[in-house]
Scaffold this motif. Structure first.
Motif, PDB file in Angstrom:
ATOM      1  N   VAL A  59      -3.237   6.259   7.744  1.00  0.00           N
ATOM      2  CA  VAL A  59      -3.473   5.300   6.746  1.00  0.00           C
ATOM      3  C   VAL A  59      -2.647   4.201   7.108  1.00  0.00           C
ATOM      4  CG1 VAL A  59      -3.535   4.400   4.303  1.00  0.00           C
ATOM      5  CG2 VAL A  59      -4.202   6.900   4.872  1.00  0.00           C
ATOM      6  N   ASN A  60      -1.472   3.913   7.431  1.00  0.00           N
ATOM      7  CA  ASN A  60      -0.581   2.964   7.470  1.00  0.00           C
ATOM      8  C   ASN A  60      -1.258   2.191   8.962  1.00  0.00           C
ATOM      9  OD1 ASN A  60       1.211   3.395   5.626  1.00  0.00           O
ATOM     10  ND2 ASN A  60       2.715   4.321   6.762  1.00  0.00           N
ATOM     11  N   ILE A 102       9.629   3.874  -0.884  1.00  0.00           N
ATOM     12  CA  ILE A 102       9.816   2.805  -0.082  1.00  0.00           C
ATOM     13  C   ILE A 102       8.859   1.698  -0.652  1.00  0.00           C
ATOM     14  CG2 ILE A 102       9.211   2.015   2.383  1.00  0.00           C
ATOM     15  CD1 ILE A 102      11.533   4.154   2.012  1.00  0.00           C
ATOM     16  N   ALA A 103       7.682   1.990  -1.135  1.00  0.00           N
ATOM     17  CA  ALA A 103       6.929   1.031  -1.943  1.00  0.00           C
ATOM     18  C   ALA A 103       7.703   0.271  -2.776  1.00  0.00           C
ATOM     19  CB  ALA A 103       5.743   1.602  -2.197  1.00  0.00           C
ATOM     20  N   ASP A 112      -1.155   6.977  -7.114  1.00  0.00           N
ATOM     21  CA  ASP A 112       0.262   7.125  -7.945  1.00  0.00           C
ATOM     22  C   ASP A 112       1.290   6.165  -7.712  1.00  0.00           C
ATOM     23  OD1 ASP A 112       1.580   8.178  -5.821  1.00  0.00           O
ATOM     24  OD2 ASP A 112       0.485  10.134  -5.873  1.00  0.00           O
ATOM     25  N   GLY A 160       5.525   5.279  -3.544  1.00  0.00           N
ATOM     26  CA  GLY A 160       6.571   5.944  -3.562  1.00  0.00           C
ATOM     27  C   GLY A 160       7.929   5.370  -3.148  1.00  0.00           C
ATOM     28  N   VAL A 195       1.030  -1.344   0.095  1.00  0.00           N
ATOM     29  CA  VAL A 195       0.115   0.131   0.038  1.00  0.00           C
ATOM     30  C   VAL A 195       0.931   1.233   0.113  1.00  0.00           C
ATOM     31  CG1 VAL A 195      -1.882   1.219   1.014  1.00  0.00           C
ATOM     32  CG2 VAL A 195      -1.489  -1.326   1.263  1.00  0.00           C
ATOM     33  N   THR A 201       5.962   0.363   7.640  1.00  0.00           N
ATOM     34  CA  THR A 201       7.312   0.531   7.238  1.00  0.00           C
ATOM     35  C   THR A 201       7.600   2.148   7.833  1.00  0.00           C
ATOM     36  OG1 THR A 201       6.136   1.976   5.455  1.00  0.00           O
ATOM     37  CG2 THR A 201       7.181   0.076   4.738  1.00  0.00           C
ATOM     38  N   ASP A 202       6.581   2.868   8.502  1.00  0.00           N
ATOM     39  CA  ASP A 202       7.248   4.088   9.106  1.00  0.00           C
ATOM     40  C   ASP A 202       7.324   4.059  10.594  1.00  0.00           C
ATOM     41  OD1 ASP A 202       4.231   6.385   9.554  1.00  0.00           O
ATOM     42  OD2 ASP A 202       4.547   4.098   9.667  1.00  0.00           O
ATOM     43  N   ARG A 207      -5.794   3.690  -6.885  1.00  0.00           N
ATOM     44  CA  ARG A 207      -6.655   4.062  -6.033  1.00  0.00           C
ATOM     45  C   ARG A 207      -6.190   3.934  -4.425  1.00  0.00           C
ATOM     46  NH1 ARG A 207      -8.419   0.007  -3.154  1.00  0.00           N
ATOM     47  NH2 ARG A 207      -9.130  -2.073  -4.261  1.00  0.00           N
ATOM     48  N   GLU A 208      -7.111   4.773  -3.537  1.00  0.00           N
ATOM     49  CA  GLU A 208      -6.643   4.796  -2.352  1.00  0.00           C
ATOM     50  C   GLU A 208      -6.847   3.429  -1.683  1.00  0.00           C
ATOM     51  OE1 GLU A 208      -8.094   8.163  -0.047  1.00  0.00           O
ATOM     52  OE2 GLU A 208      -6.138   9.365  -0.944  1.00  0.00           O
ATOM     53  N   TYR A 209      -6.083   3.059  -0.655  1.00  0.00           N
ATOM     54  CA  TYR A 209      -6.737   1.949   0.337  1.00  0.00           C
ATOM     55  C   TYR A 209      -7.903   1.984   0.682  1.00  0.00           C
ATOM     56  CZ  TYR A 209      -6.496  -1.434   3.853  1.00  0.00           C
ATOM     57  OH  TYR A 209      -6.866  -2.398   4.803  1.00  0.00           O
ATOM     58  N   ALA A 238       3.056   1.210   3.356  1.00  0.00           N
ATOM     59  CA  ALA A 238       4.100   1.823   2.805  1.00  0.00           C
ATOM     60  C   ALA A 238       3.621   3.393   2.325  1.00  0.00           C
ATOM     61  CB  ALA A 238       4.953   1.310   1.618  1.00  0.00           C
ATOM     62  N   ILE A 263      -1.377  -1.020  -4.134  1.00  0.00           N
ATOM     63  CA  ILE A 263      -2.591  -0.038  -4.101  1.00  0.00           C
ATOM     64  C   ILE A 263      -1.913   1.295  -3.757  1.00  0.00           C
ATOM     65  CG2 ILE A 263      -4.675   0.426  -2.902  1.00  0.00           C
ATOM     66  CD1 ILE A 263      -4.771  -2.918  -2.110  1.00  0.00           C
ATOM     67  N   ARG A 311      10.994  -0.103  -3.238  1.00  0.00           N
ATOM     68  CA  ARG A 311      11.998  -0.920  -2.671  1.00  0.00           C
ATOM     69  C   ARG A 311      11.279  -2.417  -2.247  1.00  0.00           C
ATOM     70  NH1 ARG A 311      15.169   2.417   1.429  1.00  0.00           N
ATOM     71  NH2 ARG A 311      14.115   0.863   2.990  1.00  0.00           N
ATOM     72  N   LYS A 312      10.264  -2.205  -1.308  1.00  0.00           N
ATOM     73  CA  LYS A 312       9.663  -3.447  -0.793  1.00  0.00           C
ATOM     74  C   LYS A 312       9.084  -4.287  -1.895  1.00  0.00           C
ATOM     75  CE  LYS A 312      10.253  -2.107   3.085  1.00  0.00           C
ATOM     76  NZ  LYS A 312      11.619  -2.530   3.888  1.00  0.00           N
TER      77      LYS A 312
END
Ligand code: PQ2
Ligand code: NAD
Length: 226
Positions: free
Chosen positions: A93-94, A30-31, A52, A28, A25, A111-112, A71-73, A87, A49, A33-34
């Protein structure tokens, strides 16, 4: 009062992700890299998900390597997932993703605030079947990266060749009925030692590739049956 350790204790394991739904999710850096880590690790059912995504993630979606829901989660997005990566750049949201994915039975990477999640991703060195993973349990990703670099230099490509060949030997030996289990084990240990000596430049075994697996088995056996 003594200072308590801030790091958690983790269990190390290597997952077979083929056929398992993995959800990332956020779209960016980090997403990205994962997602790369998942694909390198054999995942073949990755869903991204995010409204952008980085250009690299967009190309992966275009190539069909991942599915991108633009779209958004939404709730239920984690249903049926084995692993979920929260992510996005929104803590709120996380946290929702973390809670819902857990309720749906998935393991979550937050991730955060990694320590709040169920697992963290290690640094990995892949040499064929040999997989070296390094983690500092989240204490210092920069330190894990340095050690990964060090291991890359220490364990080069020849390790891939040997790990593969030892795997072939073991697979062939499983079906050999002529040896007692203890003998088989001793032969496999001897073969691993030969590999190690070869890799250290103290070649004791015949030149690579010159010996078939069958000939190798006979040679190893003669040492134990004589
Ligand atoms: C291994 C790797 C796998 C992967 O991401 O899949 C990974 N981080 C990698 C790279 C990397 N991470 C960071 C940089 C920029 C620094 C730089 O420039 O060097 C780079 C390098 C780059 O981007 O090039 C910064 C960073 N990382 C985390 C935070 C947040 C925080 O510390 O809270 C910060 C910001 C604060 C800071 O700067 O410290 C957190 C985590 N990062 C982890 C894994 C987990 C713990 C791993 C462990 O146990 O050690 C954990 C907890 C996340 C998790 O997975 O849950 C991957 C490949 C490494 C490789 O190259 O081998
Ligand atoms: N684990 C690590 O290694 C590590 C390292 C540094 C930072 N971080 C943390 O990781 C997070 C992501 O960082 P980044 O640099 O990739 O951020 P970024 O700003 O580049 O990307 C965030 C992404 O989340 C998406 N997003 C936002 N709200 C969303 C929603 N409701 N549903 C779906 N997607 C949504 C955005 O569209 C964007 O694509 C941050 O919280 C950051 O603090 C983690």
């Amino acid at each position: 009062m003594g200072r308590e350790s801030r790091t958690k204790t983790y269990y190390a394991l290597h997952l077979d992700l083929r056929g398992k739904r993995c959800v990332v999710v956020g779209g960016g850096r980090i997403a990205e890299r994962k997602t790369r880590g998942l694909l390198e690790g054999g995942a073949d059912h990755v869903t991204l998900i995010s409204p952008d995504a980085t250009s690299a993630l967009a190309s992966l979606a275009e190539q069909g390597s991942i599915q991108w829901l633009r779209r958004e989660y939404q709730d239920k997005d984690a249903d049926g997932a084995a692993l979920v990566f929260a992510a996005t750049d929104s803590r709120i949201v996380n946290d929702i993703v973390l809670r819902e994915a857990r309720a749906a039975g998935a393991l979550v990477n937050q991730t955060d605030e990694a320590a709040e999640g169920d697992f963290i991703a290690p640094s990995a060195v892949r040499r064929g079947p040999l997989l070296l993973s390094v983690s500092t349990s989240g204490a210092s990703p920069a330190f894990a990266k340095r050690i990964r670099n060090e291991l890359e230099g220490r364990y080069g490509e020849p390790y891939a060749w040997w790990a593969e060949r030892l795997g072939e030997l073991r697979a062939s030996m499983v079906n050999e009925e002529g040896f007692a289990t203890a003998t088989k084990r001793a032969m496999l240990r001897e073969a691993a030692e030969e590999a190690e000596l070869d890799l250290q430049g103290e070649r004791r075994s015949p030149q690579r590739g010159d010996e078939t697996i069958e000939a190798w088995i006979s040679r190893l056996a003669s040492a134990y049956l004589s």
